[in-house]
Design an enzyme around this catalytic site. Structure first.
Site, PDB file in Angstrom:
ATOM      1  N   GLY C 489      -8.893  -1.316   5.193  1.00 36.85           N
ATOM      2  CA  GLY C 489      -9.847  -0.228   4.847  1.00 36.85           C
ATOM      3  C   GLY C 489      -9.701   0.588   4.058  1.00 36.85           C
ATOM      4  N   GLN C 490      -8.411   0.547   3.433  1.00 40.32           N
ATOM      5  CA  GLN C 490      -8.043   1.619   2.316  1.00 40.32           C
ATOM      6  C   GLN C 490      -8.757   1.722   0.976  1.00 40.32           C
ATOM      7  OE1 GLN C 490      -6.290  -1.415   3.423  1.00 40.32           O
ATOM      8  NE2 GLN C 490      -4.155  -1.256   3.093  1.00 40.32           N
ATOM      9  N   GLY C 491      -9.352   0.316   1.016  1.00 42.05           N
ATOM     10  CA  GLY C 491     -10.009   0.484  -0.363  1.00 42.05           C
ATOM     11  C   GLY C 491      -9.244  -0.120  -1.577  1.00 42.05           C
ATOM     12  N   ALA C 530       3.790   3.964   3.983  1.00 39.26           N
ATOM     13  CA  ALA C 530       4.332   4.964   2.808  1.00 39.26           C
ATOM     14  C   ALA C 530       3.541   5.329   1.694  1.00 39.26           C
ATOM     15  CB  ALA C 530       5.649   4.683   2.332  1.00 39.26           C
ATOM     16  N   SER C 531       2.082   4.888   1.717  1.00 39.75           N
ATOM     17  CA  SER C 531       1.258   5.271   0.494  1.00 39.75           C
ATOM     18  C   SER C 531       1.701   4.502  -0.713  1.00 39.75           C
ATOM     19  CB  SER C 531       1.448   6.859  -0.081  1.00 39.75           C
ATOM     20  OG  SER C 531       0.948   7.591   1.068  1.00 39.75           O
ATOM     21  N   ARG C 532       1.807   3.068  -0.501  1.00 35.95           N
ATOM     22  CA  ARG C 532       2.529   2.196  -1.475  1.00 35.95           C
ATOM     23  C   ARG C 532       1.560   1.394  -2.235  1.00 35.95           C
ATOM     24  NH1 ARG C 532       3.954  -2.893  -0.440  1.00 35.95           N
ATOM     25  NH2 ARG C 532       5.767  -2.932  -1.766  1.00 35.95           N
ATOM     26  N   ALA C 719      -1.348   6.118 -12.205  1.00 34.26           N
ATOM     27  CA  ALA C 719      -1.793   6.510 -10.744  1.00 34.26           C
ATOM     28  C   ALA C 719      -0.631   6.615  -9.812  1.00 34.26           C
ATOM     29  CB  ALA C 719      -2.585   5.332 -10.213  1.00 34.26           C
ATOM     30  N   GLY C 723      -2.856   7.757   0.055  1.00 36.14           N
ATOM     31  CA  GLY C 723      -3.109   7.183   1.274  1.00 36.14           C
ATOM     32  C   GLY C 723      -2.985   8.067   2.309  1.00 36.14           C
ATOM     33  N   GLU C 724      -1.716   8.592   2.539  1.00 34.91           N
ATOM     34  CA  GLU C 724      -1.153   9.458   3.609  1.00 34.91           C
ATOM     35  C   GLU C 724      -1.558  10.718   3.268  1.00 34.91           C
ATOM     36  OE1 GLU C 724       2.623   8.398   5.929  1.00 34.91           O
ATOM     37  OE2 GLU C 724       2.842   7.653   3.617  1.00 34.91           O
TER      38      GLU C 724
END
Lengths: 156, 294, 769
Positions: C489-491, C530-532, C719, C723-724
Site C-alpha cells: 500500500g505504499q502507492g 529502507a525506503s528504496r 526523486a 517511505g520511512e
C-alpha cells in the site's frame, strides 16, 4: 452444534441459508456468502475493520451474532457501488489518497457512509468523532478526513 | 464452514423478560445474556467465559427507551444503546455529565451496538458510564423470578466483573434520580488514548442552596475493584460554602480515601492514579461549583 | 530539473485503490482455495523450557484433522525469519529452527495442526500434550549479562549475541572531547513498538505436484522464497511466493512469521492450508521493531557550536533470536553519521539475548533511536551555548559531497535548510519560541521544539539492492509493468507507472502494474525496505522504459524513414522533432510489433537491472508545538509539522500519505505505544488493540507534511525517498517542545503522563532543595 434457517437481505439481495447459531455475522458474510470485503482484524471491537450496516446502522460484524440479525437489511462494501459507478465516498477515497494498504478501507468507508447518512454535512471534528472507531495504521488519517469532507461539501 | 471464532452454544431468543429469566435461571452459570455483544463476545473469544446457553434479549419488546427529565428523573431501558443515550435530548440537556461520559466513548459502532445497561453490567471499575451514574445516585431495577429489586448502583458491584446479579436475574432499567435546583454534575477521566479505558475517572454531583453545599456525591473509578464513593470528601463539602481551599481539601481527602487502592498495570501506575484522583476531583468540583456560584 | 512533465509530479490515483475501495482486493486474509484447511498453532506458555515430549496422538485421532506437525517434521535446517540476511555477503546471524528442542519466548510455536475447519483445528491443538521442562528465564539485558544468568542459547556465553563492536569510527574522539567547550551526554531508552498493520499475520501455503506456493505478506518476496526453501530443505525453484495485497508492512513483512508452519502443514496434509493468526497471536509472535533498548550518547562542541566529537553506544535487546537486532543497531549508528559534521565519531553496537520475542524491523529502523538521543542532546548543547536550535542545525549539518552513512559514500543532495525554513514558518517558530529559559506560567504550558535528520533511499552500497523491472507491451500501445516491490500500500506502483509513462511519452493509464506479484513471473528484486521503492526500483523502471523507448523509436524510424534520434514521443505519438506533423501513433508501432505478418514480429518486452550505488539521503525538519498539563502530565500535541526534502515528488499525494502515516506512528511512538512484557514470566501484557494502543482519529492532532522539491542528481526524475521518513522526528521534537514548555528533559520513550509528572516533581524537588 445448532443450525437454524436464516434469511438475510445483503446489498439488496435475499439469501436463504442454514447457519450455525454460533456463527458471527462476519463469518457468514465472508465465508458463507463470499463478501470478502468484510475484513477481520482485532476481533474485539477496537478497530472497526469489519464494519457493515445493519438496518442502516454501522455495526461490528465480528461482534454480531448472525442468528441475531436474521431478516435484516445488511450493506457491505460490495453494496455501495451502483453497477460500475462507485459511491461518492469511494471515489473521494481514491481521489484523495485516503487508502494505502486498504485493509481498513471497507470498514472505514462503511463508517463514513453511516456518518454521512446521519449527518450529511459534518464538521472536521464531527468526522473525527464519527470515524473514531475505525483504526487506520497507514494514512495518519488526514487524507481520510479530507475525502469525507469533500463528499460532505458535495452535498451527497 | 471454515472459520468460527466462537464455540457452539445453545441459542435462545426471548420474547419476554420472564422467558429470559427462566432460561437464565434454569441454566444457572452456564447461561449468558446477549444484548449488544460488545463485552460478551470478546470475553468468549479470549476464553474468559464459555457460556453453553445464550439468551438473546434484543427480541423482547419495550426495553429500548430513554424517558424523563431532570425534574422527574431519567429511566433508561435495558436495550437503550449508548448511541440512543448520545442522541436523547433529555439525556443531553438535563444530564450533561452522563452525556459527556457516553459521547467520549470513541467507537460509533460500539455505541450503536452496546447498551447502557450492558456497559454498566460488565462490572469493570473503569466504566465511565457507571462512575457518573454512581455519582448521580442511579439505581438499577433487577428483575428475576422473585420480587423485583431496586438497588443503588453503589451497592451493585461486588468485585471486578462481579455484581450482585443472581442466576435468572437481569437489569431491566436504570433509574436516575431527578436533579433538584442548584444541582450540577461533572464527569472527567484520563486515558492513554481516546479509545482506551480510563486510567482514572471521576463523577461529581453537587447541590448548592443559598451558597451552601447541601449535597455532594463523588464517585471514583478504576482505583479499586469496584467504583467507590469518596465519602470523606463528600462530608467535607456537606453544609459548607464551596471555597477553593475547601475544594482542595476535599480533593485531597478523595485521594487519601481508604477506598482508593489503585494497582499498577499496563495502563498506569498506582501512584499516578492515586494522585490523579485529587486532580480530577478538584477539577470536577471546580466545574460544578463554579457554574453554580457564577 | 526537467520541465514540462506530463505525468510525473501529478496527483494521479493509485490504480489498485479502485479494487481496495470496493472490497475486491485480495489479501492473505481473504484468499480461499478449494479444499483449503485451517492451520492453528500451539504456543509455548513458558518463556524458557525444554520440550521433553510432544504427544500428538489424540489430536491426530480427531475426525477432520489432516496434519499435525512438530519438531519431528522439521528438516532441522538452521535458518532465520529475517529474510534480509541475504542482502549482506556474509549474512546476518542465523539461529532458528522451525521447531527447536527448547522454547525461548512465551508464544513460540511448539506444534501446528491443519484441519477441515477452525473449530476442529482448535480442538486438536488443545489435545496435543506437551511435556515441558521449565527453565529459568531472563527478561532484561541487564539481567542477561549477569554471571550465572540463564542462557538463551548454549552457544552464547553471558547471552552476548554480539559484544560491543565499534563500527565506522573516524578521528580521535577523546582528543576532540578534550578540546570541546561544552559536553552533553545522556542514556536514552526506547520502546518495543509493534508495526500493527490492520491485517493480522497470515499466509496460505499449497504443496501440489512437487511445488510449494505460498501466499505471503512478504515485503521481500524473492528472498522470502529463498529462506522458505532453506528452512524446508528443498530447492529454491520449488517455492513460489505470491504476494496479494498486504494489510500490513512498515517492516513487518521483512521477516517470516506463520509461513514455515503453513508450509510444513501443507506438505504433510497435501492440501492448501491457511494460517491466519489472531491479533493476540500477531502481537505475541510477529517480530517487533528492532529493540534498541538503550542508547548512550555523548557529544562535544565548541563555544560557537562547531561539532567536535560524538560517542555513542547502542544496546540491542535481541530477544530469543538475533533477527534484525544487529542491523538495527548498525543502522542506528550509520544513520547517525550523516546528520552533523562532527570532527570525530566513535560508535559501537552490542546485542544481548533475552527471553523476549525477537526483533524484526519497523519503519524508521534504528534511526528512530539514534535520532531521538542525538536531537535532544543537540537541543541541550544549543541551550548551553545560547544558540538558536534552528541555526545550529542549519550551520552544522553535512551537505552535498559530505560523508554519507557508510565510509566512502557521499551526499548527493541536501535540502535541509529549506526544510528548516518552511517548517519554522508554518509552525510559527518566530512568535512561539521565546529563547532559552523563557518563563512559562499556568497549569497548562505550551512549548515548541525542533529536530532534524537525514535518511537514505535504499541501503546501497552497504546492502545488495539488486532490482529488475520489466515492461511488456501490448498491441494497443499499453504495457504491463512487472516488478516486485511487495504490495504494502505504499502507492509506489503509481510512481513507477508515472515514471514509465513519462519516459515513454504515453499516458499513466497505459501502464498497468502486475498484481498480485508472483516470483514465478517477476524478476529478482530485493523488495521493499529502507525506503528504496521509488528510488531504486524507480530507477530500474526508468531504465526499462528508456530501453523500450529506443526500441519504439527504432521501429518508427524505419516506418517513417527518419533517424531514430530525430524522433520524440509525446501524448502517445511518435513524431519528428523538426517536423511535428510527420509522425505515427505509438499504438500503430505497438500493433506492428505483434501483428507484423511475416515481416518482423517482435513483441517489445524489456527488462532492466539496477544495482544502485548512491543512496540519495532525503532530509527532514520536524517541528512540534505541545501543551503540557503540569498537574496530570498529559502532553497534548497542538501541531506537528514535518518538512521533507523529497528531491521531486513523483506523486505528491502518495508522498504526503507516506509521510503523514509515518507522522502518526511517530506520535504513537513518542507518547503511548508500548509493548509491555511481564518481567516475571515474559508474557506480553499488551496482546490486543485494547491494550496495545495505536492512534485513532481522535488521537490524531493537527499534523502536516510539507514537501521541499529541490531535486537530486541521482534519483529517477530527481526523486528521493519518503517511505520511512515520516516517523523520526516526532519523539525528539516533542521532547524538545516539552522542555521548552516546562523545563524537563525526558530520556525515555514513550513519554507518558506518568513519566512527565515524575520528571516535573523531580525538577521541583531539586529546585526547592
Amino acid at each position: 452444534m445448532q443450525k437454524i434457517p436464516a434469511t438475510f437481505f445483503v446489498n439488496g439481495d435475499r439469501y436463504d441459508l442454514m447457519i450455525d447459531t454460533h456463527a458471527l455475522l462476519l463469518e457468514v458474510l465472508r465465508d458463507d456468502l463470499g463478501f470478502k470485503g468484510v475484513h477481520e482484524s482485532c476481533g474485539e471491537g477496537d478497530c472497526g475493520a469489519c464494519t457493515v450496516l445493519v438496518d442502516g446502522v454501522a455495526v461490528l460484524s465480528c461482534l454480531t451474532l448472525a442468528a441475531a440479525v436474521r431478516g435484516k437489511e445488511i450493506v457491505t462494501i460490495e453494496g455501495l457501488a451502483k453497477g460500475s459507478d462507485l459511491d461518492p465516498i469511494q471515489n473521494a477515497f481514491v481521489k484523495h489518497g485516503a487508502i494505502q494498504c486498504g485493509y481498513c478501507t471497507p470498514g472505514m468507508v462503511m463508517a463514513a457512509k453511516n456518518l454521512l447518512n446521519e449527518n450529511p454535512h459534518p464538521s472536521r471534528e464531527e468526522i473525527k468523532k464519527g470515524l473514531a472507531g475505525n483504526l487506520c495504521r497507514c494514512t495518519g488519517y488526514n487524507k481520510i478526513i479530507e475525502a469525507v469532507s469533500d463528499v460532505a461539501k458535495g452535498g451527497k | 464452514m471454515l472459520f468460527r471464532a466462537l464455540s457452539p452454544f445453545s441459542y435462545w431468543e426471548a420474547k419476554s423478560i420472564s422467558e429470559a429469566n427462566e432460561i437464565l435461571f434454569s441454566n444457572g452459570k452456564k447461561a449468558a445474556l446477549l444484548a449488544g455483544g460488545c463485552s460478551l463476545f470478546p470475553q468468549m473469544k479470549n476464553g474468559l467465559t464459555k457460556p453453553e446457553v445464550i439468551v438473546n434479549i434484543t427480541t423482547i419488546e419495550g426495553l429500548r427507551f430513554i424517558e424523563g427529565n431532570r425534574d422527574e428523573g431519567l429511566r433508561i431501558g435495558s436495550l437503550a444503546t449508548l448511541r440512543d443515550g448520545e442522541k436523547s435530548p433529555a439525556l443531553r440537556q438535563d444530564y450533561g455529565s452522563l452525556f459527556d461520559a457516553i459521547t467520549q466513548i470513541a467507537s460509533v459502532q460500539v455505541k450503536n451496538m452496546g447498551t447502557i445497561v450492558g456497559n454498566i453490567t460488565e462490572g469493570t471499575p473503569a466504566s465511565d458510564v457507571a462512575t457518573i451514574l454512581t455519582a448521580l445516585g442511579a439505581k438499577v431495577k433487577i428483575v428475576g423470578l422473585g420480587e423485583d429489586k431496586i438497588v443503588p448502583l453503589d451497592s451493585f458491584y461486588v468485585h471486578v466483573r462481579k455484581t450482585i446479579l443472581e442466576p435468572g436475574e437481569m437489569i431491566t432499567e436504570i433509574l436516575v434520580p431527578p436533579l433538584p435546583d442548584g444541582t450540577r454534575t461533572a464527569f472527567l477521566n484520563l486515558a492513554k488514548t481516546k479509545e482506551d479505558p480510563a486510567k482514572v475517572n471521576v463523577g461529581v454531583l453537587t447541590r448548592v442552596v443559598d451558597g451552601v453545599c447541601e449535597e455532594a456525591r463523588i464517585a471514583v473509578g478504576a482505583v479499586a475493584p469496584v467504583i467507590i464513593r469518596a465519602k470523606k470528601a463528600e462530608a467535607i463539602l456537606q453544609g459548607e460554602k464551596p471555597e477553593p481551599s475547601l475544594i482542595a481539601k476535599a480533593a485531597e481527602a478523595a485521594r487519601d480515601d481508604k477506598g482508593v487502592r489503585p494497582i499498577t498495570d499496563i495502563r498506569s501506575t498506582a501512584a499516578y492514579r492515586k494522585e490523579m484522583v485529587e486532580v480530577l476531583t478538584r477539577r470536577a468540583l471546580h466545574k460544578t461549583f463554579q457554574i453554580t456560584t457564577h | 530539473m526537467q520541465e514540462e512533465l506530463r505525468v510525473v509530479g501529478k496527483r494521479v490515483p493509485v490504480k489498485e485503490n479502485f479494487d481496495k475501495v470496493q472490497g475486491k482486493a485480495d489479501y492473505c486474509a481473504t484468499i480461499t482455495l478449494p479444499g483449503m484447511l485451517v492451520g492453528k498453532l500451539l504456543h509455548s506458555p513458558h518463556a524458557h523450557a525444554r520440550v521433553v515430549s510432544v504427544d500428538t496422538s489424540r489430536a491426530e485421532g480427531l475426525q477432520g484433522v489432516k496434519a499435525v506437525v512438530t519438531k519431528k517434521d522439521d528438516p532441522r535446517k538452521i535458518f532465520t525469519w529475517n529474510v534480509m540476511t541475504y542482502q549482506l555477503p556474509d549474512g546476518e546471524p542465523q539461529d532458528q529452527y522451525i521447531f527447536d528442542d527448547v522454547v525461548r519466548y512465551v508464544g513460540e510455536p511448539v506444534a501446528a495442526v491443519a484441519a477441515v475447519n477452525e473449530e476442529i483445528a482448535k480442538k486438536a491443538v488443545d489435545l496435543i500434550e506437551v511435556e515441558y521442562d521449565v527453565l529459568p528465564a531472563v527478561f532484561s539485558v541487564e539481567d542477561a549479562v549477569k554471571k550465572g544468568a540463564p542462557r538463551v542459547h548454549d552457544t552464547a556465553e553471558n547471552n552476548i549475541g554480539a559484544p560491543p563492536t565499534p563500527v565506522f569510527c573516524y578521528g580521535d574522539v577523546e582528543k576532540d572531547f578534550s578540546e570541546s567547550d561544552t559536553i552533553v551526554e545522556g542514556v536514552f531508552s526506547t520502546s518495543k513498538q509493534s508495526q500493527a498493520g490492520l491485517e493480522n499475520a497470515g499466509c496460505v501455503a499449497e504443496w501440489r505436484n512437487g511445488r510449494l506456493t505460498v501466499w505471503s505478506q512478504a515485503q521481500l518476496p524473492h528472498m522470502t522464497k529463498r529462506m522458505i526453501a532453506q528452512a524446508l530443505d528443498i530447492p529454491e525453484s520449488t517455492v513460489r511466493v505470491i504476494q496479494p495485497f498486504a494489510g500490513t508492512g512498515f517492516g513487518a513483512g521483512t521477516d517470516l512469521c506463520p509461513e514455515p508452519y503453513a508450509c510444513l502443514l501443507t506438505m504433510k496434509a497435501g492440501a492448501p492450508v491457511k494460517v491466519a493468526l489472531t491479533r493476540s497471536e500477531d502481537l505475541r509472535m510477529r517480530f517487533t521493531r528492532e529493540h534498541i533498548v538503550r542508547v548512550e550518547m555523548k557529544m562535544g562542541v565548541k563555544k560557537d557550536g562547531t561539532p567536535m566529537a560524538l560517542k555513542a553506544k547502542y544496546t540491542g535487546d535481541a530477544g530469543a533470536y538475533m533477527g534484525k537486532i544487529l542491523s538495527g543497531c548498525g543502522v542506528a549508528l550509520a544513520s547517525n553519521i550523516t546528520e552533523y559534521e562532527f570532527k570525530s565519531m566513535y560508535q559501537e553496537i552490542e546485542a544481548i539475548y533475552t527471553h523476549h520475542l525477537a526483533c524484526g524491523a519497523m519503519r524508521g529502523f534504528g534511526g528512530m533511536q539514534s535520532t531521538f538521543a542525538r536531537e535532544i542532546l543537540v537541543d541541550e548543547v544549543c541551550e548551553k551555548i545560547g544558540m538558536n536550535p534552528i541555526e545550529f542545525r542549519k550551520k552544522y549539518h553535512r551537505g552535498v559531497g559530505g560523508l554519507g552513512w557508510f565510509p566512502d559514500t557521499k551526499i548527493s543532495s541536501c535540502g535541509l535548510d529549506a526544510c528548516l525554513d518552511v517548517g519554522a514558518e508554518r509552525i510559527g517558530w518566530k512568535g512561539k519560541w521565546q529563547g532559552w529559559g523563557a518563563k512559562k506560567e499556568g497549569i497548562r504550558r505550551r512549548g515548541v521544539g525542533v529536530a532534524a535528520m537525514g535518511w537514505l533511499s535504499g541501503a546501497q552500497p552497504m546492502l545488495l539492492e539488486h532490482t529488475n523491472a520489466t515492461l511488456k507491451f501490448n498491441s494497443d500501445g499499453t504495457c504491463t509493468l512487472i516488478g516486485s516491490p511487495g504490495l504494502l500500500g505504499q502507492g509506489v506502483l503509481a510512481a513507477h507507472c508515472q515514471i514509465a509513462a513519462e519516459v515513454l511519452g504515453i499516458d499513466y493509464d497505459d501502464v498497468r502494474p502486475l498484481t498480485p506479484q508472483d516470483t514465478d513471473i517477476t524478476g529478482f528484486d530485493i523488495g521493499t525496505h529502507a525506503s528504496r521503492g521509488c528510488y531504486c526500483i524507480g530507477r530500474a523502471v526508468e531504465k526499462a522504459a528508456q530501453q523500450a523507448r529506443e526500441l519504439f523509436l527504432e521501429r518508427a524510424s524505419k516506418k517513417l524513414g527518419v533517424a531514430a534520434d530525430a524522433l520524440d514521443i509525446k501524448e502517445r505519438r511518435i513524431f519528428c522533432k523538426d517536423d511535428p506533423e510527420k509522425g505515427i501513433e505509438f499504438r500503430e508501432i505497438a500493433q506492428d510489433t505483434i501483428y507484423s505478418f511475416g515481416k518482423d514480429c517482435r513483441q517489445i518486452t524489456v527488462n532492466a537491472t539496477i544495482e544502485p550505488t548512491e543512496f540519495a539521503p532525503p532530509w527532514q525538519a520536524g517541528f512540534a508545538e505541545v501543551e503540557v498539563d503540569t498537574e496530570t502530565g498529559v502532553v497534548e500535541v497542538i501541531k506537528m509539522i514535518i518538512a521533507h526534502d523529497i528531491g521531486r515528488a513523483i506523486n505528491p499525494t502518495v508522498v504526503e500519505g507516506q509521510l503523514e502515516g509515518g507522522q502518526l506512528q511517530g506520535i504513537g511512538f513518542a507518547l503511548f505505544e508500548d509493548i509491555i512484557i511481564s518481567s516475571e514470566n515474559g508474557v506480553n501484557l499488551t496482546d490486543s488493540f485494547n491494550k496495545y494502543k495505536i492512534a485513532s482519529m481522535l488521537d490524531c492532532p493537527d499534523h502536516e507534511a510539507l514537501l521541499v522539491e529541490l531535486g537530486d542528481p541521482t534519483g529517477p526524475f530527481s526523486a528521493k525517498s519518503c517511505g520511512e521518513s515520516g516517523i523520526f522526528l516526532q519523539a525528539p521534537a516533542i521532547a524538545n517542545a516539552i522542555y521548552d514548555a516546562v523545563g524537563i528533559r525526558l530520556r525515555d520513550v514513550p513519554m507518558t503522563p506518568e513519566r512527565v509528572l515524575a520528571a516535573l516533581k523531580n525538577k521541583s524537588s531539586t529546585q526547592t532543595n
